[in-house]
Write a protein that holds these residues in place. Structure first.
Motif, PDB file in Angstrom:
ATOM      1  N   ASN A  32       0.768  -1.355   0.144  1.00 18.96           N
ATOM      2  CA  ASN A  32      -0.072   0.153   0.064  1.00 18.96           C
ATOM      3  C   ASN A  32       0.890   1.146  -0.087  1.00 18.96           C
ATOM      4  O   ASN A  32       2.006   1.217   0.539  1.00 18.96           O
ATOM      5  CB  ASN A  32      -0.832   0.071   1.071  1.00 18.96           C
ATOM      6  CG  ASN A  32      -1.783  -1.090   1.210  1.00 18.96           C
ATOM      7  OD1 ASN A  32      -2.547  -1.535   0.567  1.00 18.96           O
ATOM      8  ND2 ASN A  32      -1.585  -1.711   2.521  1.00 18.96           N
ATOM      9  N   LEU A  49      -5.600   5.930   0.239  1.00 18.83           N
ATOM     10  CA  LEU A  49      -4.839   4.823   0.072  1.00 18.83           C
ATOM     11  C   LEU A  49      -5.023   4.032  -1.253  1.00 18.83           C
ATOM     12  O   LEU A  49      -5.941   3.996  -1.843  1.00 18.83           O
ATOM     13  CB  LEU A  49      -5.115   3.701   1.169  1.00 18.83           C
ATOM     14  CG  LEU A  49      -4.296   2.433   1.339  1.00 18.83           C
ATOM     15  CD1 LEU A  49      -4.183   2.063   2.784  1.00 18.83           C
ATOM     16  CD2 LEU A  49      -5.186   1.339   0.490  1.00 18.83           C
ATOM     17  N   GLN A  51      -3.601   0.663  -3.378  1.00 13.61           N
ATOM     18  CA  GLN A  51      -3.049  -0.781  -3.203  1.00 13.61           C
ATOM     19  C   GLN A  51      -2.015  -0.752  -4.220  1.00 13.61           C
ATOM     20  O   GLN A  51      -2.273  -0.168  -5.399  1.00 13.61           O
ATOM     21  CB  GLN A  51      -4.143  -1.775  -3.209  1.00 13.61           C
ATOM     22  CG  GLN A  51      -4.985  -1.861  -2.285  1.00 13.61           C
ATOM     23  CD  GLN A  51      -6.166  -3.071  -2.475  1.00 13.61           C
ATOM     24  OE1 GLN A  51      -5.747  -4.229  -2.741  1.00 13.61           O
ATOM     25  NE2 GLN A  51      -7.369  -2.540  -2.688  1.00 13.61           N
ATOM     26  N   GLN A  98       3.427  -6.768   6.785  1.00 16.23           N
ATOM     27  CA  GLN A  98       2.368  -5.972   5.762  1.00 16.23           C
ATOM     28  C   GLN A  98       1.959  -4.598   6.262  1.00 16.23           C
ATOM     29  O   GLN A  98       1.923  -3.767   5.438  1.00 16.23           O
ATOM     30  CB  GLN A  98       1.349  -6.668   5.211  1.00 16.23           C
ATOM     31  CG  GLN A  98       2.064  -8.046   4.259  1.00 16.23           C
ATOM     32  CD  GLN A  98       0.768  -8.811   3.975  1.00 16.23           C
ATOM     33  OE1 GLN A  98      -0.440  -8.218   3.718  1.00 16.23           O
ATOM     34  NE2 GLN A  98       0.998 -10.211   3.556  1.00 16.23           N
TER      35      GLN A  98
ATOM     36  N   TYR B  31      -4.658  -5.316  14.273  1.00 14.90           N
ATOM     37  CA  TYR B  31      -3.377  -4.732  13.804  1.00 14.90           C
ATOM     38  C   TYR B  31      -3.323  -3.677  14.571  1.00 14.90           C
ATOM     39  O   TYR B  31      -4.078  -2.590  14.373  1.00 14.90           O
ATOM     40  CB  TYR B  31      -2.957  -4.683  12.455  1.00 14.90           C
ATOM     41  CG  TYR B  31      -1.679  -3.933  12.295  1.00 14.90           C
ATOM     42  CD1 TYR B  31      -1.176  -2.526  12.054  1.00 14.90           C
ATOM     43  CD2 TYR B  31      -0.572  -4.778  12.249  1.00 14.90           C
ATOM     44  CE1 TYR B  31      -0.139  -2.183  11.770  1.00 14.90           C
ATOM     45  CE2 TYR B  31       0.761  -4.073  12.148  1.00 14.90           C
ATOM     46  CZ  TYR B  31       0.893  -2.754  11.976  1.00 14.90           C
ATOM     47  OH  TYR B  31       2.192  -2.551  11.639  1.00 14.90           O
ATOM     48  N   PHE B  90       2.459   8.258  18.660  1.00 16.74           N
ATOM     49  CA  PHE B  90       1.284   7.936  17.963  1.00 16.74           C
ATOM     50  C   PHE B  90       0.755   6.385  17.870  1.00 16.74           C
ATOM     51  O   PHE B  90       1.951   5.656  17.347  1.00 16.74           O
ATOM     52  CB  PHE B  90       1.182   8.533  16.525  1.00 16.74           C
ATOM     53  CG  PHE B  90       1.200   9.914  16.269  1.00 16.74           C
ATOM     54  CD1 PHE B  90       2.385  10.562  15.885  1.00 16.74           C
ATOM     55  CD2 PHE B  90       0.059  10.583  16.556  1.00 16.74           C
ATOM     56  CE1 PHE B  90       2.390  12.100  15.928  1.00 16.74           C
ATOM     57  CE2 PHE B  90       0.064  12.027  16.376  1.00 16.74           C
ATOM     58  CZ  PHE B  90       1.203  12.744  16.213  1.00 16.74           C
ATOM     59  N   ALA B  97      -3.129  -6.394   8.792  1.00 15.57           N
ATOM     60  CA  ALA B  97      -2.174  -6.056   8.126  1.00 15.57           C
ATOM     61  C   ALA B  97      -2.227  -6.377   6.789  1.00 15.57           C
ATOM     62  O   ALA B  97      -1.782  -7.767   6.546  1.00 15.57           O
ATOM     63  CB  ALA B  97      -0.986  -6.397   8.900  1.00 15.57           C
ATOM     64  N   GLY B  98      -2.256  -5.869   6.040  1.00  9.48           N
ATOM     65  CA  GLY B  98      -2.322  -6.277   4.633  1.00  9.48           C
ATOM     66  C   GLY B  98      -2.663  -5.219   3.230  1.00  9.48           C
ATOM     67  O   GLY B  98      -2.886  -4.123   3.763  1.00  9.48           O
ATOM     68  N   ALA B  99      -2.817  -5.803   2.409  1.00 10.25           N
ATOM     69  CA  ALA B  99      -3.081  -4.928   1.079  1.00 10.25           C
ATOM     70  C   ALA B  99      -4.512  -4.211   0.968  1.00 10.25           C
ATOM     71  O   ALA B  99      -5.318  -5.092   1.367  1.00 10.25           O
ATOM     72  CB  ALA B  99      -2.809  -5.708  -0.177  1.00 10.25           C
ATOM     73  N   GLY B 100      -4.138  -3.164   0.738  1.00  9.56           N
ATOM     74  CA  GLY B 100      -5.539  -2.439   0.859  1.00  9.56           C
ATOM     75  C   GLY B 100      -6.273  -1.935   2.130  1.00  9.56           C
ATOM     76  O   GLY B 100      -7.406  -1.671   1.967  1.00  9.56           O
ATOM     77  N   VAL B 101      -5.690  -2.192   3.135  1.00  7.26           N
ATOM     78  CA  VAL B 101      -6.270  -2.005   4.511  1.00  7.26           C
ATOM     79  C   VAL B 101      -5.614  -0.566   4.917  1.00  7.26           C
ATOM     80  O   VAL B 101      -4.530  -0.577   5.382  1.00  7.26           O
ATOM     81  CB  VAL B 101      -5.986  -3.180   5.354  1.00  7.26           C
ATOM     82  CG1 VAL B 101      -6.604  -2.687   6.661  1.00  7.26           C
ATOM     83  CG2 VAL B 101      -6.365  -4.525   4.773  1.00  7.26           C
ATOM     84  N   GLU B 102      -6.683   0.335   5.118  1.00  2.63           N
ATOM     85  CA  GLU B 102      -6.182   1.439   5.648  1.00  2.63           C
ATOM     86  C   GLU B 102      -5.758   1.761   7.052  1.00  2.63           C
ATOM     87  O   GLU B 102      -6.511   1.018   8.105  1.00  2.63           O
ATOM     88  CB  GLU B 102      -7.174   2.520   5.484  1.00  2.63           C
ATOM     89  CG  GLU B 102      -7.276   4.279   5.734  1.00  2.63           C
ATOM     90  CD  GLU B 102      -8.592   5.006   5.122  1.00  2.63           C
ATOM     91  OE1 GLU B 102      -9.199   4.412   4.963  1.00  2.63           O
ATOM     92  OE2 GLU B 102      -8.069   6.167   5.259  1.00  2.63           O
ATOM     93  N   GLN B 103      -4.910   2.461   7.658  1.00  2.00           N
ATOM     94  CA  GLN B 103      -4.560   2.550   8.943  1.00  2.00           C
ATOM     95  C   GLN B 103      -5.040   3.854   9.598  1.00  2.00           C
ATOM     96  O   GLN B 103      -5.035   5.017   8.889  1.00  2.00           O
ATOM     97  CB  GLN B 103      -3.003   2.505   9.216  1.00  2.00           C
ATOM     98  CG  GLN B 103      -2.455   0.896   8.920  1.00  2.00           C
ATOM     99  CD  GLN B 103      -1.199   0.865   9.388  1.00  2.00           C
ATOM    100  OE1 GLN B 103      -0.858   1.060  10.617  1.00  2.00           O
ATOM    101  NE2 GLN B 103      -0.431  -0.061   8.559  1.00  2.00           N
ATOM    102  N   PHE B 105      -4.664   6.640  12.751  1.00  2.00           N
ATOM    103  CA  PHE B 105      -4.084   7.055  13.988  1.00  2.00           C
ATOM    104  C   PHE B 105      -4.755   7.724  14.933  1.00  2.00           C
ATOM    105  O   PHE B 105      -5.775   8.457  14.733  1.00  2.00           O
ATOM    106  CB  PHE B 105      -2.724   8.021  13.259  1.00  2.00           C
ATOM    107  CG  PHE B 105      -1.845   7.183  12.710  1.00  2.00           C
ATOM    108  CD1 PHE B 105      -1.976   6.733  11.396  1.00  2.00           C
ATOM    109  CD2 PHE B 105      -0.559   7.203  13.204  1.00  2.00           C
ATOM    110  CE1 PHE B 105      -1.055   6.046  10.791  1.00  2.00           C
ATOM    111  CE2 PHE B 105       0.563   6.780  12.504  1.00  2.00           C
ATOM    112  CZ  PHE B 105       0.313   5.855  11.316  1.00  2.00           C
ATOM    113  N   GLY B 106      -4.228   7.718  16.407  1.00  2.00           N
ATOM    114  CA  GLY B 106      -4.745   8.479  17.204  1.00  2.00           C
ATOM    115  C   GLY B 106      -4.338   9.887  17.356  1.00  2.00           C
ATOM    116  O   GLY B 106      -3.255  10.279  16.517  1.00  2.00           O
TER     117      GLY B 106
END
Lengths: 113, 114
Positions: A32, A49, A51, A98, B31, B90, B97-103, B105-106
């Motif tokens: 990503n 985001l 991919q 990842q 995650y 932070f 945890a992987g492709a295409g997954v948005e994170q 933040f606090g």
């Protein structure tokens, strides 16, 4: 080891201008590429985001592109406004774990009225 | 949803003191991770967790401990604070945890060690 670079470190533009922020990364094996906005003294707000299988993502006046072969991503902001003034961070994730993000140091954007 | 919450917002410690930075999320994210942000250095990963009971070190783990006893909470412990740990911390989380997954933040904890 992945390294992420953002150039320029700071940018000042007049209101209404279209602009592009640049992000480059050294390891093309990413999952990503995520763009964030950070206001002074605040946390990170996720903007877009992309991919690794995608070429671009759009949200309102923002468009982010990804070119893995050249190790580059750009964030395009259309018709900039003073409220867009902030620091913009890009982060790449991938490799052994990842989810772990490698951040650039950011571009501080100032949009003048 | 409150998202990712962090407490305290500000903290001042003396060298050698210990404290725990709290991080919680109510999104059932597996995650979670901790970063520190320093001027000129950007954000760097301290520790991360891919699920309850599982933690691992990031880029700058020395001086910090973590544990993950529940999905919701991921506290960061400073056992003996040093001035070099003055930073903004932070916490982040994502579904997996992987492709295409948005994170997400606090809001951060601003820590000063005297």
């Amino acid at each position: 080891k992945q390294e992420v670079t953002q150039i320029p470190a700071a940018l000042s533009v007049p209101e209404g201008e279209n602009l592009v922020l640049n992000c480059s990364f050294t390891d093309s094996a990413i999952y990503n590429l995520q763009w964030f906005r950070q206001d002074p003294g605040k946390g990170l707000t996720s903007l877009l985001l992309i991919q690794s299988s995608q070429r671009e993502q759009t949200s309102g006046r923002l468009n982010a592109s990804l070119d893995k072969s050249s190790g580059r991503s750009t964030l395009y902001i259309a018709a900039s406004q003073p409220g867009d003034s902030a620091t913009y961070l890009c982060a790449a994730s991938g490799g052994g774990s990842q989810g772990n993000l490698i951040f650039g140091k950011g571009t501080k954007l100032s949009v003048k009225p | 949803n409150a998202g990712v919450t962090q407490t305290p917002k500000f903290q001042v410690l003396k060298t050698g003191q210990s404290m725990t930075l709290q991080c919680a999320q109510d999104m059932n994210h597996e995650y979670m991770s901790w970063y520190r942000q320093d001027p000129g250095m950007g954000l760097r990963l301290i520790h991360y967790s891919v699920g309850a009971g599982i933690t691992d070190q990031g880029e700058v783990p020395n001086g910090y401990n973590v544990s993950r006893s529940t999905t919701e909470d991921f506290p960061l412990r400073l056992l003996s604070a040093a001035p070099s740990q003055t930073s903004v911390y932070f916490c982040a989380s994502s579904y997996v945890a992987g492709a295409g997954v948005e994170q997400f933040f606090g809001p951060g904890t601003r820590l000063t060690v005297l």
